[in-house]
Scaffold this active site. Structure first.
Site, PDB file in Angstrom:
ATOM      1  N   CYS A  69       8.081   7.155 -15.027  1.00 19.34           N
ATOM      2  CA  CYS A  69       9.304   7.569 -14.316  1.00 19.34           C
ATOM      3  C   CYS A  69      10.530   7.607 -15.236  1.00 19.34           C
ATOM      4  CB  CYS A  69       9.558   6.664 -13.116  1.00 19.34           C
ATOM      5  SG  CYS A  69       9.250   4.938 -13.443  1.00 19.34           S
ATOM      6  N   HIS A 103      16.461   4.352 -11.715  1.00 19.20           N
ATOM      7  CA  HIS A 103      16.584   3.856 -13.086  1.00 19.20           C
ATOM      8  C   HIS A 103      17.799   4.510 -13.742  1.00 19.20           C
ATOM      9  CE1 HIS A 103      12.744   2.152 -12.470  1.00 19.20           C
ATOM     10  NE2 HIS A 103      11.987   2.974 -13.176  1.00 19.20           N
TER      11      HIS A 103
HETATM   12  N1  LIG Z   1       7.038   2.977  -8.918  1.00 15.43           N
HETATM   13  C1  LIG Z   1       7.396   3.883  -9.804  1.00 15.43           C
HETATM   14  O1  LIG Z   1       8.586   4.133 -10.099  1.00 15.43           O
HETATM   15  C2  LIG Z   1       6.356   4.687 -10.469  1.00 15.43           C
HETATM   16  C3  LIG Z   1       6.729   5.778 -11.188  1.00 15.43           C
HETATM   17  C4  LIG Z   1       5.769   6.505 -11.862  1.00 15.43           C
HETATM   18  C5  LIG Z   1       4.461   6.141 -11.743  1.00 15.43           C
HETATM   19  N2  LIG Z   1       4.106   5.054 -11.020  1.00 15.43           N
HETATM   20  C6  LIG Z   1       2.703   4.719 -10.937  1.00 15.43           C
HETATM   21  O2  LIG Z   1       2.221   5.033  -9.638  1.00 15.43           O
HETATM   22  C7  LIG Z   1       1.199   4.121  -9.279  1.00 15.43           C
HETATM   23  C8  LIG Z   1       1.545   3.451  -7.957  1.00 15.43           C
HETATM   24  O3  LIG Z   1       2.760   2.756  -8.073  1.00 15.43           O
HETATM   25  P1  LIG Z   1       3.520   2.186  -6.797  1.00 15.43           P
HETATM   26  O4  LIG Z   1       4.863   1.823  -7.289  1.00 15.43           O
HETATM   27  O5  LIG Z   1       3.403   3.142  -5.638  1.00 15.43           O
HETATM   28  O6  LIG Z   1       2.650   0.869  -6.466  1.00 15.43           O
HETATM   29  P2  LIG Z   1       2.571   0.031  -5.089  1.00 15.43           P
HETATM   30  O7  LIG Z   1       3.757   0.272  -4.259  1.00 15.43           O
HETATM   31  O8  LIG Z   1       2.251  -1.343  -5.489  1.00 15.43           O
HETATM   32  O9  LIG Z   1       1.301   0.677  -4.327  1.00 15.43           O
HETATM   33  C9  LIG Z   1      -0.007   0.522  -4.813  1.00 15.43           C
HETATM   34  C10 LIG Z   1      -0.964   1.387  -4.022  1.00 15.43           C
HETATM   35  O10 LIG Z   1      -2.252   1.288  -4.609  1.00 15.43           O
HETATM   36  C11 LIG Z   1      -3.181   0.902  -3.613  1.00 15.43           C
HETATM   37  N3  LIG Z   1      -4.216   0.033  -4.179  1.00 15.43           N
HETATM   38  C12 LIG Z   1      -4.055  -1.129  -4.866  1.00 15.43           C
HETATM   39  N4  LIG Z   1      -5.262  -1.670  -5.171  1.00 15.43           N
HETATM   40  C13 LIG Z   1      -6.184  -0.814  -4.673  1.00 15.43           C
HETATM   41  C14 LIG Z   1      -7.604  -0.815  -4.646  1.00 15.43           C
HETATM   42  N5  LIG Z   1      -8.321  -1.797  -5.209  1.00 15.43           N
HETATM   43  N6  LIG Z   1      -8.235   0.231  -4.036  1.00 15.43           N
HETATM   44  C15 LIG Z   1      -7.545   1.199  -3.452  1.00 15.43           C
HETATM   45  N7  LIG Z   1      -6.198   1.250  -3.429  1.00 15.43           N
HETATM   46  C16 LIG Z   1      -5.526   0.254  -4.037  1.00 15.43           C
HETATM   47  C17 LIG Z   1      -2.372   0.110  -2.598  1.00 15.43           C
HETATM   48  O11 LIG Z   1      -3.074   0.073  -1.385  1.00 15.43           O
HETATM   49  P3  LIG Z   1      -2.947  -1.188  -0.367  1.00 15.43           P
HETATM   50  O12 LIG Z   1      -1.623  -0.997   0.332  1.00 15.43           O
HETATM   51  O13 LIG Z   1      -4.116  -1.023   0.495  1.00 15.43           O
HETATM   52  O14 LIG Z   1      -2.966  -2.418  -1.223  1.00 15.43           O
HETATM   53  C18 LIG Z   1      -1.107   0.971  -2.564  1.00 15.43           C
HETATM   54  O15 LIG Z   1      -1.323   2.100  -1.764  1.00 15.43           O
HETATM   55  C19 LIG Z   1       1.083   3.139 -10.463  1.00 15.43           C
HETATM   56  O16 LIG Z   1       0.063   3.632 -11.326  1.00 15.43           O
HETATM   57  C20 LIG Z   1       2.410   3.252 -11.147  1.00 15.43           C
HETATM   58  O17 LIG Z   1       2.345   2.941 -12.516  1.00 15.43           O
HETATM   59  C21 LIG Z   1       5.016   4.335 -10.363  1.00 15.43           C
END
Ligand SMILES: NC(=O)c1ccc[n+]([C@@H]2O[C@H](COP(=O)([O-])OP(=O)(O)OC[C@H]3O[C@@H](n4cnc5c(N)ncnc54)[C@H](OP(=O)(O)O)[C@@H]3O)[C@@H](O)[C@H]2O)c1
Length: 350
Positions: free
Chosen positions: A126, A255
């Site tokens: 991001c 950010h």
């Molecule tokens: N946040 C940012 O600014 C941002 C920006 C760019 C990229 N990203 C990337 O995007 C991805 C998600 O980030 P996020 O911020 O959305 O994280 P998050 O809010 O913590 O959400 C994680 C997601 O992954 C699922 N998950 C976790 N463990 C799992 C498993 N074993 N099997 C299936 N699903 C699972 C969770 O499902 P449950 O609810 O069922 O646990 C939830 O839907 C990451 O790779 C991160 O690096 C994030």
């Protein structure tokens, strides 16, 4: 078009749903996938309840495009399997530097879609996305030599759990002044008897700033800092030198980045203003008066990357200072992922 989202219950997954809804993205069937913890629960999309599938048993042949937003480990384990049946757009860092996987910001390097080999497209970090959207039009005009960067990154960059913890730590600190500087660093185990621990951060985040995002590498840089270096080179130009310090601050969403850019060619501030004002994804907000700049809170929910505090660095030839702010969940992740899907559909229809 059938669409699937792995990680649909997370920050980025939910934001993607909002973007798809707002764009009135043409979807035949939508498959929402998450862990067994969420399986069976329902999420509303376009006025209709959608049941959440368990990733362990989900059939990837159901959708033509599958977004992954569930972390690097899940992408490592499932994305190539999914890519046998569906084009994967991956939000994690796992495939970003893979030479067979295009890393795309459609405003910056849409042509990279031609390098699609493994049926996987990576969405950048991001903080990289908001940066390259600003650097590219300037590089085209003045040729960037070197960038010195400090980030001020919100806790949502780490997922939904760190957001909850910032709120909880803030409440706790305000309730008990003595605790304000005394939340011990993480040791990895949280029990009822040591609830003062920081669970998602290495130090207290409430009323603090932590110069550490992602793991350390041997040379002292963090993985987040190296992601910014390597991804910028892959997306724009391998010859751009970039050095970064990434800092987590107690802000929920968006950010900010303080950016010092040295060009090969001379520039004028008028030309910088006009090129950024007309560049896709950019919004110049720079008034040189009280409040005449963008802050993270104001950028939340906005599609653009804001550029403020544009000024010459008077200590070095051909060098510029900028302040860049963007919603990390929207511009930095979900919107870019959906724009990649639009680019893919356009290419497939050509
Ligand atoms: N946040 C940012 O600014 C941002 C920006 C760019 C990229 N990203 C990337 O995007 C991805 C998600 O980030 P996020 O911020 O959305 O994280 P998050 O809010 O913590 O959400 C994680 C997601 O992954 C699922 N998950 C976790 N463990 C799992 C498993 N074993 N099997 C299936 N699903 C699972 C969770 O499902 P449950 O609810 O069922 O646990 C939830 O839907 C990451 O790779 C991160 O690096 C994030």
């Amino acid at each position: 078009m059938n669409i699937a989202i792995v990680g649909a219950t997370g920050n980025v997954g939910r934001k993607m749903l909002e973007v798809l809804e707002q764009k009135k993205f043409s979807i035949n069937q939508l498959y929402l996938v998450a862990s067994s913890r969420s399986a069976g629960q329902k999420i509303n999309f376009n006025g209709k309840e959608h049941e959440i599938y368990n990733l362990e048993t989900y059939d990837f042949s159901k959708a033509e495009i599958t977004f992954f937003a569930a972390g690097g480990k899940i992408s490592e384990q499932y994305a190539e399997k999914a890519a046998k049946h569906s084009t994967v757009i991956d939000n994690s860092s796992f495939f970003r530097m893979n030479p067979d996987v295009p890393l795309i910001v459609p405003h910056v390097n849409p042509e990279a879609i031609d390098g699609l080999k493994k049926n996987i497209i990576a969405n950048p970090n991001c903080s990289t996305t908001q940066l390259v959207i600003v650097l590219k039009p300037l590089h085209d005009l003045f040729n960037i030599k070197r960038v010195v960067l400090s980030t001020y990154q919100s806790v949502s960059g780490g997922g939904k759990a760190p957001m909850d913890e910032l709120i909880e730590q803030t409440h706790r600190s305000l309730k008990d002044k003595a605790l304000r500087n005394a939340i011990p660093i993480k040791t990895g185990v949280v029990s009822d008897s040591n609830m003062n621990m920081s669970k998602n951060f290495t130090k207290q985040i409430a009323f603090n700033a932590i110069p550490h995002i992602d793991v350390f590498s041997d040379d002292g840089y963090t993985k987040e800092e190296l992601k910014m270096v390597n991804e910028t080179k892959k997306i724009i130009d391998k010859n751009i030198e970039l050095t970064a310090t990434c800092v987590r601050i107690p802000v929920l969403i968006s950010h900010a980045e303080s950016v010092n850019i040295e060009f090969e060619k001379p520039f004028t501030l008028e030309k910088i203003h006009s090129s950024l004002s007309s560049a896709g994804g950019c919004n110049v907000y720079d008034k040189r008066e009280d409040g005449g700049y963008m802050t993270p809170l104001e950028a939340e929910g906005k599609n653009e990357t804001y550029i403020s505090r544009i000024r010459e660095d008077k200590t070095k030839k051909n060098t510029l200072n900028l302040w860049i702010v963007s919603d990390n969940l929207l511009r930095g992740a979900a919107l870019n992922a959906v724009e990649i899907a639009e680019l893919l559909i356009k290419k497939n229809n050509e």
